[in-house]
Scaffold this motif. Structure first.
Motif, PDB file in Angstrom:
ATOM      1  N   VAL A   1       0.861  -1.183   0.000  1.00 45.67           N
ATOM      2  CA  VAL A   1       0.000   0.000   0.000  1.00 45.67           C
ATOM      3  C   VAL A   1       0.891   1.224   0.000  1.00 45.67           C
ATOM      4  O   VAL A   1       1.575   1.514   0.987  1.00 45.67           O
ATOM      5  CB  VAL A   1      -0.941   0.005   1.214  1.00 45.67           C
ATOM      6  N   GLY A   2       0.903   1.937  -1.116  1.00 43.34           N
ATOM      7  CA  GLY A   2       1.759   3.102  -1.268  1.00 43.34           C
ATOM      8  C   GLY A   2       2.840   2.848  -2.296  1.00 43.34           C
ATOM      9  O   GLY A   2       3.623   1.904  -2.163  1.00 43.34           O
ATOM     10  N   ALA A   3       2.870   3.672  -3.341  1.00 43.96           N
ATOM     11  CA  ALA A   3       3.843   3.492  -4.425  1.00 43.96           C
ATOM     12  C   ALA A   3       4.882   4.601  -4.433  1.00 43.96           C
ATOM     13  O   ALA A   3       5.342   5.030  -5.489  1.00 43.96           O
ATOM     14  CB  ALA A   3       3.125   3.436  -5.774  1.00 43.96           C
ATOM     15  N   GLY A   4       5.249   5.069  -3.230  1.00 47.10           N
ATOM     16  CA  GLY A   4       6.390   5.967  -3.132  1.00 47.10           C
ATOM     17  C   GLY A   4       7.677   5.173  -3.281  1.00 47.10           C
ATOM     18  O   GLY A   4       7.664   4.016  -3.724  1.00 47.10           O
ATOM     19  N   PHE A   5       8.792   5.770  -2.884  1.00 47.68           N
ATOM     20  CA  PHE A   5      10.062   5.082  -3.073  1.00 47.68           C
ATOM     21  C   PHE A   5      10.145   3.812  -2.246  1.00 47.68           C
ATOM     22  O   PHE A   5      10.542   2.760  -2.758  1.00 47.68           O
ATOM     23  CB  PHE A   5      11.223   6.018  -2.742  1.00 47.68           C
ATOM     24  N   ILE A   6       9.759   3.867  -0.980  1.00 48.08           N
ATOM     25  CA  ILE A   6       9.853   2.669  -0.147  1.00 48.08           C
ATOM     26  C   ILE A   6       8.926   1.584  -0.671  1.00 48.08           C
ATOM     27  O   ILE A   6       9.324   0.426  -0.849  1.00 48.08           O
ATOM     28  CB  ILE A   6       9.525   3.000   1.320  1.00 48.08           C
ATOM     29  N   GLY A   7       7.675   1.939  -0.949  1.00 55.20           N
ATOM     30  CA  GLY A   7       6.731   0.949  -1.452  1.00 55.20           C
ATOM     31  C   GLY A   7       7.175   0.344  -2.769  1.00 55.20           C
ATOM     32  O   GLY A   7       7.091  -0.878  -2.970  1.00 55.20           O
ATOM     33  N   SER A   8       7.675   1.169  -3.661  1.00 57.12           N
ATOM     34  CA  SER A   8       8.117   0.668  -4.967  1.00 57.12           C
ATOM     35  C   SER A   8       9.342  -0.226  -4.828  1.00 57.12           C
ATOM     36  O   SER A   8       9.471  -1.243  -5.524  1.00 57.12           O
ATOM     37  CB  SER A   8       8.425   1.845  -5.904  1.00 57.12           C
ATOM     38  N   GLU A   9      10.255   0.137  -3.921  1.00 53.18           N
ATOM     39  CA  GLU A   9      11.433  -0.703  -3.716  1.00 53.18           C
ATOM     40  C   GLU A   9      11.066  -2.042  -3.078  1.00 53.18           C
ATOM     41  O   GLU A   9      11.609  -3.091  -3.447  1.00 53.18           O
ATOM     42  CB  GLU A   9      12.444   0.040  -2.845  1.00 53.18           C
ATOM     43  N   VAL A  10      10.137  -2.019  -2.123  1.00 51.00           N
ATOM     44  CA  VAL A  10       9.674  -3.275  -1.522  1.00 51.00           C
ATOM     45  C   VAL A  10       9.038  -4.161  -2.584  1.00 51.00           C
ATOM     46  O   VAL A  10       9.292  -5.375  -2.648  1.00 51.00           O
ATOM     47  CB  VAL A  10       8.687  -2.998  -0.379  1.00 51.00           C
TER      48      VAL A  10
ATOM     49  N   VAL B   1       0.698  -3.522  -6.148  1.00 49.37           N
ATOM     50  CA  VAL B   1       0.955  -2.225  -5.533  1.00 49.37           C
ATOM     51  C   VAL B   1      -0.309  -1.383  -5.634  1.00 49.37           C
ATOM     52  O   VAL B   1      -0.917  -1.283  -6.707  1.00 49.37           O
ATOM     53  CB  VAL B   1       2.129  -1.498  -6.222  1.00 49.37           C
ATOM     54  N   ILE B   2      -0.704  -0.772  -4.516  1.00 41.71           N
ATOM     55  CA  ILE B   2      -1.926   0.036  -4.442  1.00 41.71           C
ATOM     56  C   ILE B   2      -1.538   1.470  -4.115  1.00 41.71           C
ATOM     57  O   ILE B   2      -0.822   1.719  -3.133  1.00 41.71           O
ATOM     58  CB  ILE B   2      -2.864  -0.522  -3.343  1.00 41.71           C
TER      59      ILE B   2
ATOM     60  N   GLY C   1       5.871  -7.310 -14.432  1.00 44.66           N
ATOM     61  CA  GLY C   1       4.824  -8.224 -14.007  1.00 44.66           C
ATOM     62  C   GLY C   1       4.211  -7.937 -12.657  1.00 44.66           C
ATOM     63  O   GLY C   1       3.565  -8.812 -12.057  1.00 44.66           O
ATOM     64  N   VAL C   2       4.390  -6.725 -12.159  1.00 43.71           N
ATOM     65  CA  VAL C   2       3.788  -6.338 -10.886  1.00 43.71           C
ATOM     66  C   VAL C   2       2.507  -5.552 -11.168  1.00 43.71           C
ATOM     67  O   VAL C   2       2.522  -4.567 -11.916  1.00 43.71           O
ATOM     68  CB  VAL C   2       4.768  -5.491 -10.051  1.00 43.71           C
ATOM     69  N   ALA C   3       1.420  -5.993 -10.577  1.00 41.61           N
ATOM     70  CA  ALA C   3       0.136  -5.318 -10.779  1.00 41.61           C
ATOM     71  C   ALA C   3       0.146  -3.983 -10.043  1.00 41.61           C
ATOM     72  O   ALA C   3       0.592  -3.896  -8.894  1.00 41.61           O
ATOM     73  CB  ALA C   3      -1.004  -6.191 -10.271  1.00 41.61           C
ATOM     74  N   LEU C   4      -0.334  -2.941 -10.709  1.00 41.98           N
ATOM     75  CA  LEU C   4      -0.366  -1.609 -10.118  1.00 41.98           C
ATOM     76  C   LEU C   4      -1.779  -1.061 -10.196  1.00 41.98           C
ATOM     77  O   LEU C   4      -2.339  -0.937 -11.290  1.00 41.98           O
ATOM     78  CB  LEU C   4       0.604  -0.675 -10.859  1.00 41.98           C
ATOM     79  N   LYS C   5      -2.352  -0.725  -9.039  1.00 43.20           N
ATOM     80  CA  LYS C   5      -3.682  -0.126  -8.970  1.00 43.20           C
ATOM     81  C   LYS C   5      -3.524   1.287  -8.432  1.00 43.20           C
ATOM     82  O   LYS C   5      -3.102   1.487  -7.287  1.00 43.20           O
ATOM     83  CB  LYS C   5      -4.597  -0.948  -8.059  1.00 43.20           C
ATOM     84  N   THR C   6      -3.845   2.279  -9.260  1.00 41.79           N
ATOM     85  CA  THR C   6      -3.682   3.677  -8.869  1.00 41.79           C
ATOM     86  C   THR C   6      -5.036   4.368  -8.791  1.00 41.79           C
ATOM     87  O   THR C   6      -6.034   3.899  -9.322  1.00 41.79           O
ATOM     88  CB  THR C   6      -2.788   4.424  -9.878  1.00 41.79           C
TER      89      THR C   6
END
Length: 395
Positions: A149-158, A171-172, A199-204
């Protein structure tokens, strides 16, 4: 300027900023006592690998620790500061002690924000400390589906680290594009492609309405009525500066400890003698950009720790802290680097956005204020110099 006495300097926060302050004090010849207070049980360590190499298993535990060398400092670990008495020059500790000081450094960093209304549930994590990371690593060994939950830098890196472990990841993000606040909407859309290309699903553009499960999480309920199945949920919606222990201090607190351009903490708009702040907790006046800013990145913590130490020793004879902020992120094998601040105008200056290697410049009112690069480190450093020189935009 601090006058060395028998109390010495107390640094609150065993962080990168706190460590760099202590190292600079010793390098500059300060010989009196330095006491470093750390809430965690660990000596200072690097946080960037927690969402990247250490989480992905490509870095050993001992590699995360920051080198201390022969630094002469008294570490008080597993100890929290609970108050600061400016008039009597003392720091209150959760041990009941009153620790006197000749000078004090506030370097307590930040702590993860959480989503309101979510019940405690097994399998839900935030990622800030090495203990957080080790607990998350252990849970990932079972091959769970992961929702970030959260696509900032930390979320995107995780998300990228979990994808490297061959896990199913979603990723949400509540905003229309990832990292919009950090890099703007144009480049946020380009960063979104990194997720989909791997291949990572992204819901924005959709918020979280709750968690699914009883004692163990098994999904994230979204505001649009859909559900993302997941046995592990990582909440990465940003951090808040850790200033609660300063509530009764009288310091100016507004999204951090408000400081002047020399990193001196303010009270009623005036600098407090021998009290400085550095790192994620500090919100200071950066004269280069003409704005008050708080920066949550490694380079700023290291540079501001040094600047705070020099201010303690030399007062206004030290240089004002006016950096061109710099940060980086590693996602899916791509190094993303950013300098300066995002501006409303964006121009590609090297390569093409459809490629994996390019650089863009950001402008505001005819001045170059920022730059971002995918895989162009040398070009980015040249652009950092241009921003420092207030180069015209477009460059």
């Amino acid at each position: 300027m601090v006058t060395a006495g028998k109390s010495g300097i107390v640094i609150v926060g065993a962080s990168l900023a706190g460590l760099r302050t202590a190292q600079t004090l010793r390098d500059e010849g300060f010989e009196a006592a330095i006491t470093l207070i750390g809430a965690e049980a660990h000596l200072p360590y690097d946080r960037p690998p927690l969402s990247k190499e250490f989480l992905a298993g490509t870095m050993a535990r001992e590699e995360v620790d920051l080198p201390l060398g022969a630094l002469e400092v008294e570490f008080r670990l597993s100890t929290r500061a609970t108050g600061l008495d400016i008039d009597h020059r003392s720091v209150s500790l959760d041990t009941g002690e009153q620790l006197p000081y000749d000078g004090v450094v506030i370097a307590t960093g930040a702590h993860p924000r959480t989503l309101p209304g979510l019940p405690p549930m097994d399998g839900v994590f935030t990622l800030r400390t090495i203990d957080d990371c080790q607990a998350l690593k252990a849970r990932l060994e079972g091959g769970p589906r992961v929702a970030v939950v959260g696509a900032g830098f930390i979320g995107s890196e995780v998300a990228a680290s979990c994808q490297a472990l061959s896990l199913e990841v979603t990723v949400i993000e509540a905003l229309p594009v990832p990292m919009e606040r950090a890099v703007g909407s144009v480049m946020g859309r380009r960063c979104a492609r990194l997720h989909s290309d791997h291949g990572v699903a992204l819901k924005t553009g959709v918020g979280v309405s709750g968690l699914v499960g009883d004692t163990n999480v098994n999904g994230v309920a979204l505001a649009d009525g859909t559900t993302v199945a997941a046995e592990v949920v990582v909440i990465g919606v940003g951090v808040a500066p850790t200033t609660d222990w300063l509530a009764a201090s009288g310091l100016d607190l507004d999204n951090g400890v408000v400081c002047d351009r020399w990193c001196r903490a303010l009270r009623g708009g005036e600098p407090v003698p021998d009290v400085v702040a550095a790192g994620d907790v500090a919100r200071w006046e950066n004269p280069r950009f003409g704005e008050v800013m708080r920066v949550e990145h490694w380079t700023n913590a290291a540079e501001q720790g040094r600047a705070a130490a020099l201010t303690l020793l030399h007062g206004e004879d030290a240089a004002a802290f006016d950096p061109v902020p710099y940060f980086w992120s590693d996602q899916y094998g791509t190094k993303i680097q950013f300098v300066g601040r995002p501006g409303p105008d964006v121009e590609v200056v090297d390569g093409d956005l459809d490629d994996d290697r390019f650089a863009v410049a950001y402008g505001s009112r005819g001045r170059m204020v920022g730059a971002l690069a995918f895989g162009r480190p040398a070009r980015l450093m040249r652009m950092r110099s241009m921003i420092a020189a207030a180069a015209p935009f477009p460059p």
